[in-house]
Enzyme design. Structure first.
Site, PDB file in Angstrom:
ATOM      1  CG  MET A 129     -11.011  32.050  33.377  1.00 26.47           C
ATOM      2  SD  MET A 129     -12.598  31.377  33.563  1.00 26.47           S
ATOM      3  CE  MET A 129     -13.356  32.388  34.552  1.00 26.47           C
ATOM      4  N   GLY A 175      -8.183  26.231  23.608  1.00 20.13           N
ATOM      5  CA  GLY A 175      -8.356  27.933  23.604  1.00 20.13           C
ATOM      6  C   GLY A 175      -7.753  29.235  23.004  1.00 20.13           C
ATOM      7  CD  GLN A 176      -7.211  33.396  19.591  1.00 16.08           C
ATOM      8  OE1 GLN A 176      -7.199  32.185  18.708  1.00 16.08           O
ATOM      9  NE2 GLN A 176      -6.332  34.392  19.586  1.00 16.08           N
ATOM     10  CE  LYS A 177      -4.672  32.990  29.558  1.00 12.07           C
ATOM     11  NZ  LYS A 177      -3.421  31.757  29.817  1.00 12.07           N
ATOM     12  CE1 TYR A 229      -6.237  22.549  40.414  1.00  8.79           C
ATOM     13  CE2 TYR A 229      -6.162  24.231  39.944  1.00  8.79           C
ATOM     14  CZ  TYR A 229      -6.406  24.008  40.927  1.00  8.79           C
ATOM     15  OH  TYR A 229      -6.462  24.080  42.531  1.00  8.79           O
ATOM     16  CG  LEU A 230     -10.688  20.148  34.138  1.00  7.30           C
ATOM     17  CD1 LEU A 230     -12.070  19.226  33.429  1.00  7.30           C
ATOM     18  CD2 LEU A 230      -9.573  20.376  32.695  1.00  7.30           C
ATOM     19  CD  GLU A 272     -17.010  28.221  32.707  1.00  6.38           C
ATOM     20  OE1 GLU A 272     -17.208  27.515  33.394  1.00  6.38           O
ATOM     21  OE2 GLU A 272     -17.695  28.191  31.263  1.00  6.38           O
ATOM     22  N   GLY A 273     -12.512  27.810  31.591  1.00  9.82           N
ATOM     23  CA  GLY A 273     -12.085  27.852  29.479  1.00  9.82           C
ATOM     24  C   GLY A 273     -12.191  26.402  29.341  1.00  9.82           C
ATOM     25  CG  HIS A 274      -9.445  23.120  30.701  1.00 14.36           C
ATOM     26  ND1 HIS A 274      -9.474  23.929  32.032  1.00 14.36           N
ATOM     27  CD2 HIS A 274      -8.605  23.284  30.105  1.00 14.36           C
ATOM     28  CE1 HIS A 274      -7.986  24.333  32.269  1.00 14.36           C
ATOM     29  NE2 HIS A 274      -7.408  23.629  30.874  1.00 14.36           N
TER      30      HIS A 274
END
Ligand code: PAF
Length: 277
Positions: free
Chosen positions: A181, A144-146, A29-30, A32-34
């Site tokens: 995101m 990701g840093q998320k 479920y990609l 922009e972050g991915h």
């Protein structure tokens, strides 16, 4: 772009790659972050492998695995357009066959924050990531840093288990209004989507205070709580001002610091963070 399912197909394709291989592990479920991770991997590696696997072992009993959004066709066409070389979509049966009983568990830094709210979550993450590393044998892996704690836990696991892999942590991709995101953002209705910007506003307020000289960690946590309290639809789970590497809560901010939070907007649990220093 090749799409493979089985380990033997993966191994055969991996053997045909020459030069450096970058892995971007995802649950699909990609967004922009991915895609930003894939772009960075493309810039830095000769071959880019993306895994798509909704890992059941990192979901708690109260977290709805069946509700997790999926759209494989869309994911594959996005990855194709970005020039990924290989997408590995393992089945649950091949990752956790009957009789499966081996787990990878990182200790101290999995306990606070997300770990305290989601028991067993990181055990599922580190186990599946170790299996993805073993399958793909990448030179670099992109996260990701998320998911700041996940990034710290994976760095720790990679060091502790001597995986010869460079862990690359990429910045959080944000919507124009600051919302980080996340695949979970699709659960938000219009009103909740507006309310969800409170995470970014709250982190920004604490960062402003830090930039104006505030170093008392509890003061920064209170600033975040105060902003969250202004949003009726937001239900805070935690706010934290912790050491970036150990994730231990701070009294005074001196070095690299992680401001982070988990907040329910309706039934949707959102996390976000800023790094200071
Ligand atoms: O961040 C994620 O999407 C997942 O936790 C990961 C790293 C792909 C493991 O399932």
């Amino acid at each position: 772009m090749l799409t493979v399912i089985t380990l033997s197909e993966l191994h055969a394709t991996r053997r045909s790659f020459q030069g450096t291989v970058g892995l971007v592990p995802t649950m699909g479920y990609l967004h922009e972050g991915h895609l930003s991770l894939v772009r960075q991997a493309k810039e830095e590696c000769d071959h880019v492998v993306v895994s798509i696997f909704v890992n059941p072992t990192q979901f708690g009993p109260k977290e709805d695995l069946s509700r997790y959004p999926r759209d494989l066709d869309r994911d594959l066409s996005l990855l194709d357009s970005l020039g990924a070389d290989l997408v590995w979509v393992p089945t649950e049966q091949s990752m956790y066959p009957q009789g499966y009983q081996t787990w990878v568990e990182v200790e101290r830094i999995t306990r606070p924050l997300e770990g305290s709210m989601r028991p067993g979550h990181f055990k599922g993450v580190t186990t599946v990531v170790a299996k993805l590393f073993n399958g793909v044998q990448p030179h670099k892996a992109y996260f990701g840093q998320k998911d700041a704690q996940q990034a710290a836990v994976i760095r720790q696991m990679t060091r502790d288990l001597n995986f010869p892999i460079e862990i690359v942590i990429c910045p959080i991709a944000r919507e124009p209004d600051g919302l980080a995101m996340s695949s979970r953002n699709v659960y938000l209705d219009t009103e909740q989507r507006k309310a969800a910007t409170v995470l970014y506003r709250s982190l920004s307020a604490a960062r402003n205070a830090y930039e104006n000289g505030e170093r008392a960690a509890e003061k920064l946590r209170q600033i975040m709580r105060d902003v969250l309290a202004t949003e009726l639809l937001a239900q805070m789970q935690y706010v934290s001002c912790a050491d970036y590497d150990t994730l231990e809560e701070l009294e005074t901010v001196t070095g690299k610091t992680l401001l982070s939070m988990a907040v329910f907007i309706g039934k949707t649990r959102l996390i976000d963070n800023f790094v200071l220093g």
